[in-house]
Design an enzyme around this catalytic site. Structure first.
Site, PDB file in Angstrom:
ATOM      1  N   SER A  21       0.870  -1.419  -0.062  1.00 28.37           N
ATOM      2  CA  SER A  21      -0.053  -0.133   0.002  1.00 28.37           C
ATOM      3  C   SER A  21       0.780   1.198   0.063  1.00 28.37           C
ATOM      4  CB  SER A  21      -0.904  -0.117   1.055  1.00 28.37           C
ATOM      5  OG  SER A  21      -2.007  -1.083   1.275  1.00 28.37           O
ATOM      6  N   ARG A 118     -14.047  -6.377 -12.653  1.00 29.08           N
ATOM      7  CA  ARG A 118     -14.486  -5.615 -11.554  1.00 29.08           C
ATOM      8  C   ARG A 118     -14.805  -4.254 -12.082  1.00 29.08           C
ATOM      9  NH1 ARG A 118      -9.022  -6.910  -7.932  1.00 29.08           N
ATOM     10  NH2 ARG A 118     -10.089  -5.480  -6.417  1.00 29.08           N
ATOM     11  N   ASP A 300      -9.170  -6.509   4.040  1.00 26.36           N
ATOM     12  CA  ASP A 300      -7.969  -7.477   3.530  1.00 26.36           C
ATOM     13  C   ASP A 300      -7.735  -8.512   4.575  1.00 26.36           C
ATOM     14  OD1 ASP A 300      -8.157  -6.579   0.827  1.00 26.36           O
ATOM     15  OD2 ASP A 300      -6.271  -5.138   1.343  1.00 26.36           O
ATOM     16  N   ARG A 372      -4.432 -13.873  -1.057  1.00 25.36           N
ATOM     17  CA  ARG A 372      -4.667 -13.730   0.470  1.00 25.36           C
ATOM     18  C   ARG A 372      -5.126 -15.149   0.908  1.00 25.36           C
ATOM     19  NH1 ARG A 372      -3.082  -8.972   2.076  1.00 25.36           N
ATOM     20  NH2 ARG A 372      -3.297  -7.432   0.717  1.00 25.36           N
TER      21      ARG A 372
END
Length: 423
Positions: A21, A118, A300, A372
């Protein structure tokens, strides 16, 4: 790649990888500045590559020496080019408005994997209302025009990355602009990360009750940057310690604006023994208890929190995580499916999960092409009864290519097989 994982005790010390990030934001600000910028501790991953390649397409130049990158700013000459965001949604949401702020003519944005499926209609509509032509509400999308200063209205509960993208863009649009949010802001801390990064590069930003005020100028003030450790990735190791080991993660900032620093408080709420010392956090095997989690600010973390919940006495409820359905995978569905394959009692709700403690057995699962998912269920596999396999484990390259190296350094029994065809 296929990961073959056997039950093992995970113990030891691991250095948190550089924050993805923070890295995105530093790269973009450096490319929009008025001179050369050096960024230290910049991680290597597919998402970092996506941002570097996209900024290169827009006219910036990069030199890398290990974890150090030197960036020369973009040139304002963007016409008839194609920018491929690979599978990085954050890169796309940040850079589509930035390209419009730079001024562009017939830039086509593309993506790979699930990214073209998306939605990008929110940012496309905002740009259309402010003088920019957008063809398409998803990728591929073609954009022409020059973003002007003014008032920008959009919801705050769709994706914080839209707001961050606008903040980055309006910082290089001369004049004063205002972003007005019509709904409460989710993942607020990640927007504040963008604000903080822009302020480090000299931008004047005022945080309002329902938005932001930005004083833009042609370029940012160049300044060298250091990328902090990643709390999102540290969370996998800390949960591994809490459910079955003794793990110390170093190189993290306890005063970070990363929202996923909340993993420390969440593990303490679960009942985990957590020790903090300077830039290190230690999590030790503990008797955990179920809790209720509002995931609106930390989406997340949901896959690894779901793994923690599987070892927590009673029931854990995760709410306000509906946005996970449009991530690299439908993370609520895919997380619930894999918990069931490991023998965990879980109920999927419209915006979350209800998870009961179980005794996970080994399972053969796929990655859903989601980094993830791979990392969370590697932790589950290490603490299960019997061996497990994760097919498609190369998904970790999106954010944490060295995950299995660090996992095995902590005692994880893992054999990663490269099953790509060799010609």
């Amino acid at each position: 790649m296929k990961a073959l994982i056997s039950p093992s005790d995970l113990c030891g010390t691991v250095l948190a990888p550089p924050s993805k990030s923070a890295g995105h934001r530093s790269l973009i600000c450096a490319a929009l500045s008025d001179g050369e910028v050096k960024i230290n501790n910049l991680g290597e991953s597919n998402d970092m590559t996506a941002t570097i390649n996209a900024l290169t397409a827009l006219g910036a130049t990069f030199r890398r020496d290990g974890l150090t990158a030197t960036i020369t700013p973009v040139k304002h000459n963007n016409k008839d080019i194609t920018v491929d965001f690979l599978e990085s949604g954050s890169t796309a949401r940040f850079l589509i408005p930035v390209a419009a702020a730079l001024g562009c003519e017939n830039i086509t944005f593309t993506g790979q994997g699930r990214l073209p499926k998306r939605p990008f209609d929110t940012i496309a509509e905002v740009l259309r209302k402010n003088g920019v032509t957008c063809f398409g509400d998803s990728l591929p999308m073609t954009v022409s025009g020059q973003l002007k200063c003014g008032s920008f209205t959009l919801p705050g509960d769709i994706s914080s990355q839209y707001i961050s993208g606008l903040l980055l863009a309006l910082s290089i649009v001369e004049g004063e602009s205002e972003i007005i949010l019509t709904t409460p802001l989710q993942s607020r801390d990640y927007v504040l990360m963008t604000v903080n990064e822009l302020r480090s590069f000299g931008t004047e930003i005022t945080v309002l009750e329902n938005g932001f005020k930005i004083s833009g100028r042609p370029s940012l003030t160049s300044t060298d940057r250091y990328v902090e450790g990643d709390w999102s990735q540290a969370a996998f190791h800390l949960v591994a310690g809490a459910v079955g080991g003794d793990i110390t993660v170093t190189g993290v900032d306890l005063n970070s604006l990363q929202g996923d620093e909340e993993i420390v408080n969440l593990l303490r709420r679960f009942g985990a023994e957590i020790t903090v010392s300077g830039s290190s956090v230690t999590a030790r095997k503990s008797a955990l208890k179920g809790i209720t989690i509002d995931a609106s600010q930390i989406p997340d973390l949901v896959p690894i929190l779901a793994v923690a919940a599987s070892f927590a006495e009673g029931k854990t409820v995760i709410n306000n995580a509906g946005r996970l359905r449009i991530k690299e995978s439908d993370r609520l569905y895919e997380t619930a499916l894999r918990l069931k394959l490991f023998g965990i009692d879980v109920t999927e709700t419209a915006d979350g999960l209800k998870i009961f403690k179980g005794a996970p057995h080994g399972a053969d699962i796929t990655s859903a092409n989601d980094h993830r998912i791979v990392m969370a269920f590697s932790v589950m596999a290490a603490n299960s009864y019997g061996p497990s396999t994760i097919d498609g484990a190369e998904a970790i390259n999106k954010s944490y290519p060295l995950f299995f190296k660090d996992f095995t350094s902590l005692g994880g029994e893992c054999n990663v097989i490269d099953n790509r065809r060799k010609d």
